[in-house]
Write a protein that holds these residues in place. Structure first.
Motif, PDB file in Angstrom:
ATOM      1  N   PRO A 113      41.697  58.200  62.311  1.00  0.00           N
ATOM      2  CA  PRO A 113      40.369  57.621  62.042  1.00  0.00           C
ATOM      3  C   PRO A 113      39.256  58.415  62.733  1.00  0.00           C
ATOM      4  CG  PRO A 113      41.515  56.310  63.685  1.00  0.00           C
ATOM      5  CD  PRO A 113      42.493  57.343  63.216  1.00  0.00           C
ATOM      6  N   LEU A 114      38.086  58.428  62.092  1.00  0.00           N
ATOM      7  CA  LEU A 114      36.984  59.257  62.561  1.00  0.00           C
ATOM      8  C   LEU A 114      35.794  58.422  62.997  1.00  0.00           C
ATOM      9  CD1 LEU A 114      37.135  61.992  59.779  1.00  0.00           C
ATOM     10  CD2 LEU A 114      38.024  62.135  62.113  1.00  0.00           C
ATOM     11  N   GLN A 115      35.158  58.886  64.052  1.00  0.00           N
ATOM     12  CA  GLN A 115      33.957  58.239  64.579  1.00  0.00           C
ATOM     13  C   GLN A 115      32.694  58.821  63.945  1.00  0.00           C
ATOM     14  OE1 GLN A 115      33.943  58.003  68.845  1.00  0.00           O
ATOM     15  NE2 GLN A 115      31.711  57.851  68.983  1.00  0.00           N
ATOM     16  N   ALA A 116      32.734  60.118  63.626  1.00  0.00           N
ATOM     17  CA  ALA A 116      31.567  60.773  63.029  1.00  0.00           C
ATOM     18  C   ALA A 116      32.000  62.012  62.269  1.00  0.00           C
ATOM     19  CB  ALA A 116      30.545  61.149  64.102  1.00  0.00           C
ATOM     20  N   VAL A 117      31.224  62.347  61.232  1.00  0.00           N
ATOM     21  CA  VAL A 117      31.437  63.556  60.436  1.00  0.00           C
ATOM     22  C   VAL A 117      30.064  64.163  60.158  1.00  0.00           C
ATOM     23  CG1 VAL A 117      32.274  64.534  58.255  1.00  0.00           C
ATOM     24  CG2 VAL A 117      33.534  62.664  59.345  1.00  0.00           C
ATOM     25  N   ALA A 118      29.963  65.490  60.168  1.00  0.00           N
ATOM     26  CA  ALA A 118      28.710  66.169  59.840  1.00  0.00           C
ATOM     27  C   ALA A 118      29.016  67.422  59.029  1.00  0.00           C
ATOM     28  CB  ALA A 118      27.927  66.526  61.102  1.00  0.00           C
ATOM     29  N   MET A 119      28.107  67.773  58.129  1.00  0.00           N
ATOM     30  CA  MET A 119      28.278  68.934  57.263  1.00  0.00           C
ATOM     31  C   MET A 119      27.320  70.042  57.659  1.00  0.00           C
ATOM     32  SD  MET A 119      30.615  68.158  55.022  1.00  0.00           S
ATOM     33  CE  MET A 119      30.283  69.728  54.218  1.00  0.00           C
ATOM     34  N   MET A 120      27.712  71.285  57.363  1.00  0.00           N
ATOM     35  CA  MET A 120      26.882  72.451  57.651  1.00  0.00           C
ATOM     36  C   MET A 120      26.956  73.431  56.497  1.00  0.00           C
ATOM     37  SD  MET A 120      28.579  72.915  61.386  1.00  0.00           S
ATOM     38  CE  MET A 120      30.056  72.129  60.724  1.00  0.00           C
ATOM     39  N   HIS A 121      25.874  74.199  56.301  1.00  0.00           N
ATOM     40  CA  HIS A 121      25.895  75.308  55.355  1.00  0.00           C
ATOM     41  C   HIS A 121      25.012  76.410  55.926  1.00  0.00           C
ATOM     42  CE1 HIS A 121      21.826  75.396  53.500  1.00  0.00           C
ATOM     43  NE2 HIS A 121      21.773  74.177  53.974  1.00  0.00           N
ATOM     44  N   SER A 122      25.110  77.605  55.344  1.00  0.00           N
ATOM     45  CA  SER A 122      24.244  78.696  55.794  1.00  0.00           C
ATOM     46  C   SER A 122      23.179  79.018  54.757  1.00  0.00           C
ATOM     47  CB  SER A 122      25.073  79.941  56.143  1.00  0.00           C
ATOM     48  OG  SER A 122      25.856  80.361  55.037  1.00  0.00           O
ATOM     49  N   THR A 123      23.593  79.447  53.565  1.00  0.00           N
ATOM     50  CA  THR A 123      22.609  79.897  52.578  1.00  0.00           C
ATOM     51  C   THR A 123      22.595  79.104  51.288  1.00  0.00           C
ATOM     52  OG1 THR A 123      24.238  81.561  51.881  1.00  0.00           O
ATOM     53  CG2 THR A 123      22.523  82.281  53.425  1.00  0.00           C
ATOM     54  N   ASP A 124      23.647  78.356  51.004  1.00  0.00           N
ATOM     55  CA  ASP A 124      23.725  77.614  49.743  1.00  0.00           C
ATOM     56  C   ASP A 124      24.218  76.204  50.016  1.00  0.00           C
ATOM     57  OD1 ASP A 124      24.065  76.622  47.218  1.00  0.00           O
ATOM     58  OD2 ASP A 124      25.629  78.041  46.619  1.00  0.00           O
ATOM     59  N   PRO A 125      23.341  75.200  49.943  1.00  0.00           N
ATOM     60  CA  PRO A 125      23.766  73.834  50.251  1.00  0.00           C
ATOM     61  C   PRO A 125      24.636  73.203  49.171  1.00  0.00           C
ATOM     62  CG  PRO A 125      21.490  73.843  49.528  1.00  0.00           C
ATOM     63  CD  PRO A 125      21.904  75.275  49.628  1.00  0.00           C
ATOM     64  N   GLY A 126      24.697  73.819  47.989  1.00  0.00           N
ATOM     65  CA  GLY A 126      25.422  73.203  46.873  1.00  0.00           C
ATOM     66  C   GLY A 126      26.871  72.850  47.166  1.00  0.00           C
ATOM     67  N   PRO A 127      27.704  73.816  47.577  1.00  0.00           N
ATOM     68  CA  PRO A 127      29.106  73.494  47.873  1.00  0.00           C
ATOM     69  C   PRO A 127      29.253  72.474  49.004  1.00  0.00           C
ATOM     70  CG  PRO A 127      28.831  75.855  47.567  1.00  0.00           C
ATOM     71  CD  PRO A 127      27.453  75.268  47.621  1.00  0.00           C
ATOM     72  N   ALA A 128      28.371  72.555  50.015  1.00  0.00           N
ATOM     73  CA  ALA A 128      28.422  71.580  51.108  1.00  0.00           C
ATOM     74  C   ALA A 128      28.073  70.185  50.606  1.00  0.00           C
ATOM     75  CB  ALA A 128      27.479  71.999  52.237  1.00  0.00           C
ATOM     76  N   GLU A 129      27.103  70.097  49.694  1.00  0.00           N
ATOM     77  CA  GLU A 129      26.752  68.806  49.098  1.00  0.00           C
ATOM     78  C   GLU A 129      27.940  68.254  48.310  1.00  0.00           C
ATOM     79  OE1 GLU A 129      24.346  66.861  49.528  1.00  0.00           O
ATOM     80  OE2 GLU A 129      22.435  67.899  49.803  1.00  0.00           O
ATOM     81  N   GLU A 130      28.635  69.142  47.617  1.00  0.00           N
ATOM     82  CA  GLU A 130      29.818  68.721  46.858  1.00  0.00           C
ATOM     83  C   GLU A 130      30.895  68.177  47.791  1.00  0.00           C
ATOM     84  OE1 GLU A 130      33.344  70.702  44.096  1.00  0.00           O
ATOM     85  OE2 GLU A 130      31.422  71.753  44.306  1.00  0.00           O
ATOM     86  N   LEU A 131      31.114  68.881  48.901  1.00  0.00           N
ATOM     87  CA  LEU A 131      32.105  68.420  49.874  1.00  0.00           C
ATOM     88  C   LEU A 131      31.654  67.112  50.510  1.00  0.00           C
ATOM     89  CD1 LEU A 131      34.690  68.802  51.480  1.00  0.00           C
ATOM     90  CD2 LEU A 131      33.440  70.310  53.039  1.00  0.00           C
TER      91      LEU A 131
END
Length: 278
Positions: A221-239
């Motif tokens: 179980p997870l307490q927190a999750v965060a996403m990161m991207h460098s130049t293209d947010p599209g794949p990160a948004e998909e994930l």
């Protein structure tokens, strides 16, 4: 009063830092003879544009002990003031060492330096936990103890477009195993306990995103999750969309990797940080 300090490799936005009441000390990025303070003189979009067009590879340097000392002196105005300073992993940067050297200028107990053993959103988890402890009225010893316990529960997964930048910058660590035979594959790495470890080689970004979902699921179980991207947010948004379906109870922010982190990760990055429940 308890004051919180971090560095620019946390990739905290100015707005988030202000909201949390955190002072951010910038690292430096250099393109040849030109130098820029991370997040101050150069923002992420400008950096990645320069990275794509420059014939000179960027380099980075940590803040000096004098820079940290100046920040600490400004915060330690009264005998009741203390500082908790949370920084990029000491195996990844000399930033923690500079902070420790600066802390020695002050009486014992005034400045507490915490090695996050992490980078970017992995540092942010600890900074936010420190802010929560401060706002609850926890004493400094309790906050530091909680941060040192929490950092063992943090992992950052990074899907690289290429390992070139990590190799060029000398931050490759245990992922050295990926050197050789990496043509036409995308390396999936993790940062854990201050070191970069190889996880998998994938043939496509979609395969990499699917593997990251699998890894995050296995970390629960997870307490927190965060996403990161460098130049293209599209794949990160998909994930992020996939992870939101998997973890509907969590708010999953998406941030951009800044100039210093981007020097070693390069363009086209998708990253996810997890904080496992304690």
């Amino acid at each position: 009063m308890l004051h919180l300090v971090t560095d620019s490799t946390s990739d905290l936005t100015a707005a988030d830092a202000a909201a949390l009441g955190v002072t951010v000390v910038p690292l430096t990025v250099r393109f040849g003879d030109e130098q820029f303070r991370d997040g101050v003189d150069m923002d992420a979009p400008t950096f990645y544009s320069r990275l794509a067009s420059s014939k000179v590879s960027p380099t980075t340097s940590q803040p000096s002990p004098e820079q940290f000392g100046t920040v600490y002196r400004e915060l330690l105005r009264s005998d009741a003031d203390t500082v908790v300073s949370v920084h990029i992993g000491s195996k990844l940067s000399g930033t923690c060492q500079s902070a420790h050297l600066a802390a020695q200028e002050f009486p014992a107990g005034r400045v507490h330096v915490v090695d996050s053993e992490q980078v970017s959103s992995g540092i942010q988890f600890l900074v936010k936990l420190a802010a929560q402890g401060r706002d609850r009225g926890d004493d400094v010893a309790t906050i530091v103890r909680n941060l040192e316990a929490a950092r063992d529960r943090v992992t950052v997964y990074v899907l690289l477009d290429t390992i070139t930048y990590l190799q060029r910058g000398g931050r490759i660590g245990r992922a050295q195993a990926f050197i050789g035979g990496v043509l036409n594959v995308k390396p999936l790495l993790k940062i854990e306990r201050g070191e970069v470890h190889p996880v998998a080689r994938v043939r496509s970004r979609q395969q990499g995103l699917a593997k990251m979902v699998e890894l995050v699921r296995g970390d629960g179980p997870l307490q927190a999750v965060a996403m990161m991207h460098s130049t293209d947010p599209g794949p990160a948004e998909e994930l992020r969309s996939r992870l939101t379906q998997l973890l509907p109870e969590l708010d999953i922010p998406l941030g951009q990797l800044g100039p210093v982190v981007g020097t070693y990760s390069g363009p086209g990055i998708v990253g996810v940080a997890v904080l496992r429940a304690g």
